[in-house]
Scaffold this motif. Structure first.
Motif, mmCIF file in Angstrom:
data_model
loop_
_atom_site.group_PDB
_atom_site.id
_atom_site.type_symbol
_atom_site.label_atom_id
_atom_site.label_comp_id
_atom_site.label_asym_id
_atom_site.label_seq_id
_atom_site.Cartn_x
_atom_site.Cartn_y
_atom_site.Cartn_z
ATOM 1 N N THR A 211 -6.315 45.440 67.811
ATOM 2 C CA THR A 211 -6.779 46.115 66.600
ATOM 3 C C THR A 211 -8.034 45.434 66.071
ATOM 4 O O THR A 211 -8.153 44.201 66.168
ATOM 5 N N ASN A 546 -4.221 49.145 59.081
ATOM 6 C CA ASN A 546 -3.207 48.693 60.027
ATOM 7 C C ASN A 546 -1.853 48.748 59.349
ATOM 8 O O ASN A 546 -1.719 48.301 58.195
ATOM 9 N N GLN A 560 1.803 44.900 68.133
ATOM 10 C CA GLN A 560 0.585 45.660 67.857
ATOM 11 C C GLN A 560 0.864 46.668 66.745
ATOM 12 O O GLN A 560 1.830 47.431 66.816
ATOM 13 N N GLY A 579 0.274 51.702 68.311
ATOM 14 C CA GLY A 579 0.596 50.322 68.630
ATOM 15 C C GLY A 579 1.881 50.231 69.426
ATOM 16 O O GLY A 579 2.075 50.953 70.402
#
Length: 638
Positions: A211, A546, A560, A579
């Motif tokens: 990321t 995120n 992730q 992710g």
């Protein structure tokens, strides 16, 4: 296909052309990207015969017609060519703000399908979550589709931080191999996962997906070094025999992959790098006595007493508790040519009319939806009092300062020795009593705490220090709180933090460590947001988020995260990557991320160092379906 190549541009490793379907004339237009930057200007100049200046002056009027009118004449989109090994495929997408119905999308797809190579599969790529819902009921036989995160997960190249550098390429296939080799400032490191404790160097190549908001990538951005994802990177360097060689390394979002070109070893390799001359200046710290304070009593200008993190959190308390100043609307109030400002868009995002009091509406959003976990801040003077209580610690500090002045080899063992002394030394009774009193008065009833660093040498515009200092979660007892505080103090003199500050020109004499102790709040999910698009710095619309569905993953970085882009102009979001998650967030989660994006822009405005309000911020957050908790806010370097 040759015509496609002649007209196309490139972004993120993909070739693309802009497409316009004219329903009135039953024609399709493939735009030359080098000549026509925007669909609207092409339509105005080449089809409608309207002067470009007139188009720009009336752009909102035309955009309404092009993207929102139910009886629109034109259908606008982007056709991209993707290559996976020997296979090719097209994806077709509208712009993010387009409100095409499912029927319109199906018509648009069919028109494009008739005019591209039938041997190459064509998939429709929804531009946002609303569009995903819009086409969900259409049979895939009539509308083959692919989601953005499905493309991202298979993308062979992603430009995380553009730039060009020269250095020695070092490829490590395991962390053990990385640990066994010393790195120099001129090295370019290639790994599947670059460790968070990486030293300052010349460039990074990630051979697996990551990321843009990982600690290493945030550091790369702050250091202004080229950084990219390149799947198959090890095969590339093995084929070209590049490991250990000097190369010129280029990362460009307009390229299809990283650029690596063999060069001769520079003659000036023994000289200090240019960034040694770029010194970071700290505000003079105050280490004379200051009390432990409730975060709500600290303001932005108290960073020289309590550290940057504590000062930012204290300022946030003030913003949420008081009548926030008008600069809260700064980002939306400045001109974004050809628009005079973005206030009409903010009105829609806040579900208000343009003539409503938008400042009051923004304050209401913050008051109802945003919280800062309650806590206290330990001042620099407490850290200093502890250090001065031990002659052994003072002696060890003196040795370390001398070694730094001489740039001696003993710096690392001296740092380890000093850290061990700090951990073992007993905190004086008067400091323990003051800490206990502050926790009783401010955090009585709390079962679980978070202990965070708050140095004057972190969260700065020129020195983020992401992941350099320690923070501890799940702290439950008075004894564990004291141990965690000492661990945070000890992290100020870790070998890595000392080296990175030395490289930035920050003297050990000028560094102090404050500590933030907060209630650990319960949440459904959390993550990190930056109020910019790290992969397209010219994109003023979107913020990058995120998300970790399990809150513990936010700080541990063990998995992730999910990755999203959310618009703070027209609204709406899209999933960039799932992710390690098996499914996307639900509608309530997406709605909360949209609120988070708006809150981020408001806070970016309040904390702006100037009056362009363009400086993005990095926000660590947690969320329930109703409440957003801001855990940390700092500048994000671009």
């Amino acid at each position: 296909m040759s015509a496609f190549n002649q007209l196309s541009g490139s972004l993120g490793g993909y070739s693309f052309v802009k497409v316009v379907v004219d329903r009135h004339n039953e024609t399709i237009h493939f735009l030359n990207n080098a000549r026509h930057e925007f669909h609207a200007l092409y339509i105005g100049q080449e089809i409608l015969g309207i002067d470009p200046d007139d188009m720009r002056a009336r752009i909102d009027e035309f955009n309404q017609s092009f993207y929102h009118a139910p009886d629109r004449r034109f259908f606008l989109g982007i056709l991209s060519l993707h290559k996976r090994e020997d296979k090719r495929m097209f994806s077709l997408e509208t712009v993010e703000v387009d409100t095409m119905s499912a029927g319109m999308i199906e018509f648009f797809y069919a028109e494009v399908r008739k005019n591209v190579d039938a041997a190459v599969p064509l998939f429709f790529k929804p531009a946002n979550h609303l569009q995903e819902q819009e086409v969900a009921e259409l049979p895939v036989e009539r509308l083959p589709r692919i989601l953005a995160h499905e493309l991202f997960s298979t993308a062979e190249f992603v430009a995380l931080n553009p730039g060009t550098t020269k250095g020695r390429l070092r490829a490590f296939r395991s962390e053990q191999e990385y640990r066994e080799n010393a790195l120099e400032w001129f090295d370019i490191v290639m790994m599947h996962r670059v460790p968070d404790d990486i030293p300052r160097l010349a460039g990074i190549i990630n051979a697996s997906h990551t990321t843009p908001l990982s600690h290493t990538n945030v550091l790369a951005t702050g250091w202004a070094i080229p950084n990219a994802i390149q799947i198959g990177a090890f095969d590339l360097i093995d084929r070209e025999n590049l490991d250990g060689q000097w190369v010129e390394y280029e990362v460009s979002p307009k390229s299809a992959g990283v650029g690596l070109r063999l060069i001769d070893e520079p003659a000036d390799v023994g000289q200090r790098p240019a960034w040694y001359a770029q010194r970071v200046t700290l505000e003079e710290p105050e280490d004379t006595y200051n009390p432990i304070l409730n975060l709500g009593k600290i303001r932005y200008n108290d960073s020289h007493r309590y550290g940057t993190k504590a000062a930012n959190l204290g300022e946030l308390h003030h913003v949420l508790a008081a009548e926030a100043p008008r600069r809260l609307l700064g980002f939306f109030s400045v001109p974004r040519p050809p628009r005079d400002n973005l206030m009409p868009y903010l009105a829609k995002l806040l579900d208000r009319n343009e003539d409503d009091d938008l400042l009051a509406a923004a304050r209401q959003l913050l008051a109802e939806r945003v919280r800062v976990p309650r806590g206290v801040a330990l001042p620099f003077s407490m850290h200093q009092g502890f250090l001065e209580s031990s002659p052994k610690i003072q002696q060890a500090i003196g040795k370390l300062k001398m070694a730094l002045e001489l740039n001696a080899r003993e710096i690392e063992p001296l740092c380890v020795e000093l850290q061990q002394l700090i951990r073992k030394t007993r905190v004086p009774d008067y400091l323990l009593s003051e800490l206990d009193t502050a926790l009783v008065e401010n955090l009585a009833g709390v079962r679980t705490f978070v202990v965070r660093s708050s140095s004057n040498a972190e969260d700065l515009a020129g020195f983020s220090a992401a992941g350099i200092y320690e923070s501890y979660n799940h702290v439950t007892s008075a004894e564990k709180i004291v141990e965690s505080v000492k661990e945070v103090w000890a992290s100020l003199v870790s070998a890595r933090s000392v080296r990175l500050r030395q490289q930035a020109g920050i003297s050990l004499d000028d560094c102090f460590m404050g500590v933030v102790i907060q209630e650990q709040v319960k949440a459904d999910f959390g993550g990190v947001m930056v109020t910019t698009n790290p992969m397209n710095r010219n994109d003023f619309r979107n913020v990058y988020v995120n998300v970790s569905p399990n809150v513990t993953d936010v700080v541990e970085g063990s998995k992730q995260p999910m990755q999203y882009l959310y618009s703070t102009v027209e609204g709406g979001g899209r999933t960039v990557s799932l992710g390690d998650a098996t499914e996307d967030l639900d509608a309530n989660g997406h709605a909360q991320l949209q609120r988070l994006a708006i809150v981020g822009r408001l806070l970016q405005s309040h904390f702006s160092p100037d009056y362009t309000f363009d400086s993005p911020v990095d926000i660590e957050w947690l969320a329930t379906d109703e409440i957003l908790y801001v855990l940390q806010l700092r500048p994000y370097s671009i």
